[in-house]
Design a protein around this motif. Structure first.
Motif, mmCIF file in Angstrom:
data_model
loop_
_atom_site.group_PDB
_atom_site.id
_atom_site.type_symbol
_atom_site.label_atom_id
_atom_site.label_comp_id
_atom_site.label_asym_id
_atom_site.label_seq_id
_atom_site.Cartn_x
_atom_site.Cartn_y
_atom_site.Cartn_z
ATOM 1 N N ARG A 227 0.700 -0.871 0.217
ATOM 2 C CA ARG A 227 0.020 -0.374 0.009
ATOM 3 C C ARG A 227 0.698 0.935 -0.274
ATOM 4 O O ARG A 227 1.872 1.435 0.239
ATOM 5 N N ALA B 227 -1.030 4.671 0.256
ATOM 6 C CA ALA B 227 -1.347 5.164 1.552
ATOM 7 C C ALA B 227 -2.484 5.147 1.609
ATOM 8 O O ALA B 227 -2.884 3.585 1.839
ATOM 9 N N ASP B 228 -3.425 5.673 3.101
ATOM 10 C CA ASP B 228 -3.673 5.563 3.669
ATOM 11 C C ASP B 228 -5.511 6.263 2.869
ATOM 12 O O ASP B 228 -5.620 7.029 2.697
ATOM 13 N N ASP B 229 -6.051 5.032 1.425
ATOM 14 C CA ASP B 229 -7.109 5.028 0.851
ATOM 15 C C ASP B 229 -8.773 5.296 1.402
ATOM 16 O O ASP B 229 -9.391 6.150 1.529
ATOM 17 N N ASP B 230 -8.191 4.005 2.626
ATOM 18 C CA ASP B 230 -9.911 4.184 3.357
ATOM 19 C C ASP B 230 -9.248 5.473 3.931
ATOM 20 O O ASP B 230 -11.028 5.924 4.495
ATOM 21 N N GLY B 231 -8.805 6.167 4.947
ATOM 22 C CA GLY B 231 -9.156 7.379 5.317
ATOM 23 C C GLY B 231 -9.045 8.366 4.146
ATOM 24 O O GLY B 231 -9.520 9.568 4.314
ATOM 25 N N THR C 189 -11.734 -0.412 -3.978
ATOM 26 C CA THR C 189 -11.535 1.069 -3.862
ATOM 27 C C THR C 189 -12.810 1.432 -4.678
ATOM 28 O O THR C 189 -13.136 2.507 -3.925
ATOM 29 N N ARG D 278 -15.478 0.937 -1.756
ATOM 30 C CA ARG D 278 -15.585 2.094 -0.798
ATOM 31 C C ARG D 278 -16.050 3.404 -1.969
ATOM 32 O O ARG D 278 -16.544 4.074 -0.797
ATOM 33 N N SER E 24 -1.788 11.718 -3.652
ATOM 34 C CA SER E 24 -1.863 10.259 -2.103
ATOM 35 C C SER E 24 -0.694 10.095 -1.576
ATOM 36 O O SER E 24 -0.175 9.082 -0.653
ATOM 37 N N LEU F 240 -2.923 11.950 4.377
ATOM 38 C CA LEU F 240 -4.606 12.196 4.506
ATOM 39 C C LEU F 240 -4.599 13.457 5.434
ATOM 40 O O LEU F 240 -5.547 14.156 5.546
ATOM 41 N N GLU F 241 -2.793 13.524 6.083
ATOM 42 C CA GLU F 241 -3.118 15.384 6.781
ATOM 43 C C GLU F 241 -3.730 15.562 6.242
ATOM 44 O O GLU F 241 -4.250 16.654 6.356
#
Length: 255
Positions: free
Chosen positions: A17, A19-23, A48, A51, A224, A230-231
């Motif tokens: 992975r 990146a934090d795709d879910d986030g 993806t 989601r 990403s 994410l931040e």
């Protein structure tokens, strides 16, 4: 004011992975999904899309060059015919996955060197735009303003959504500072907040040489694979909400 916040998604491979795709999916309004050439695979694409459907996030194809080792950021010697074929192959793959889950691909956003090659050749840019139109005339093309890709899409009768890149430095000509130059990718959260606030307030960005450049766009892109993406996305969304703008998927911006 309606604003889209989009990010390149699904750019892992197999168990890896990036990146934090879910986030990120909880923060953005549109996702540009890698289609297996520069990154991604059938399982990641499937997950993806699922989601995105659940979260009400718009989806688009993010076609790249067949270069997993170089993450699609290295130019390659490829004919125009092959560029066209590999692009429609990738878009079609995502359209099939989307149909399986009752979702719909609504835009196309070229990845890295693929986009650079299109923007360096007017004939290629037009050929690719016409191929997208042949697949679905309702598709929107994502690009930076003033590029050959934008003009080609308009010539082909496609909608265009121009982008503001929150985490990349701009030259005075409106192009991106090459990634191999210092400061090309912006990591400082406070600096990105300030850039986004400036863009939202007066539609401009401060370039690498300190000048102000007008940027005509309604969509903000976060890469990403930028560390801390994410931040960064959360910070950008908070700036969007602070000015009273409504976060809106790109395909609904003109409803």
């Amino acid at each position: 004011m309606k604003i889209d916040l989009n990010s390149d998604m699904g750019e892992g491979f197999g168990r890896w992975r990036i990146a934090d795709d879910d986030g990120l999916m909880d923060v953005i309004s549109s996702a540009n999904i890698a289609c297996g050439f520069h990154a991604g695979d059938y399982a990641i694409m499937n997950r993806t899309v699922q989601r995105a459907k659940t979260k009400g996030v718009g989806i688009g194809a993010h076609p790249g060059l067949p270069d997993l080792m170089g993450f699609g950021r290295r130019s390659m010697s490829i004919s125009d015919a092959d560029m066209e074929a590999m692009m429609v192959y990738q878009i079609g793959a995502l359209q099939a996955v989307a149909a399986l889950h009752g979702h719909r691909v609504t835009h196309v956003s070229y990845h890295a060197a693929f986009g650079n090659m299109a923007n360096a050749d007017a004939n290629l840019a037009l050929r690719l735009a016409r191929a997208i139109a042949a697949l679905d005339r309702e598709l929107t093309v994502f690009c930076m303003p003033g590029q050959l890709t934008e003009r080609a899409a308009e010539t082909a009768g496609l909608r265009v959504q121009t982008l503001f890149l929150a985490d990349r430095a701009y030259t005075s000509l409106g192009t991106l500072v090459p990634r191999d130059q210092p400061g090309a990718v912006i990591h400082d959260l406070a600096a990105i907040r300030a850039r986004v606030r400036q863009f939202l307030e007066d539609g401009s960005v401060t370039t690498s040489v300190g000048s102000r450049l007008q940027v005509k766009a309604q969509s903000i892109l976060v890469h990403s694979d930028t560390p801390g993406s994410l931040e960064l996305a959360k910070a950008i969304r908070s700036e969007i909400e602070a000015v009273g703008a409504v976060l809106t998927p790109a395909f609904r911006l003109h409803d």
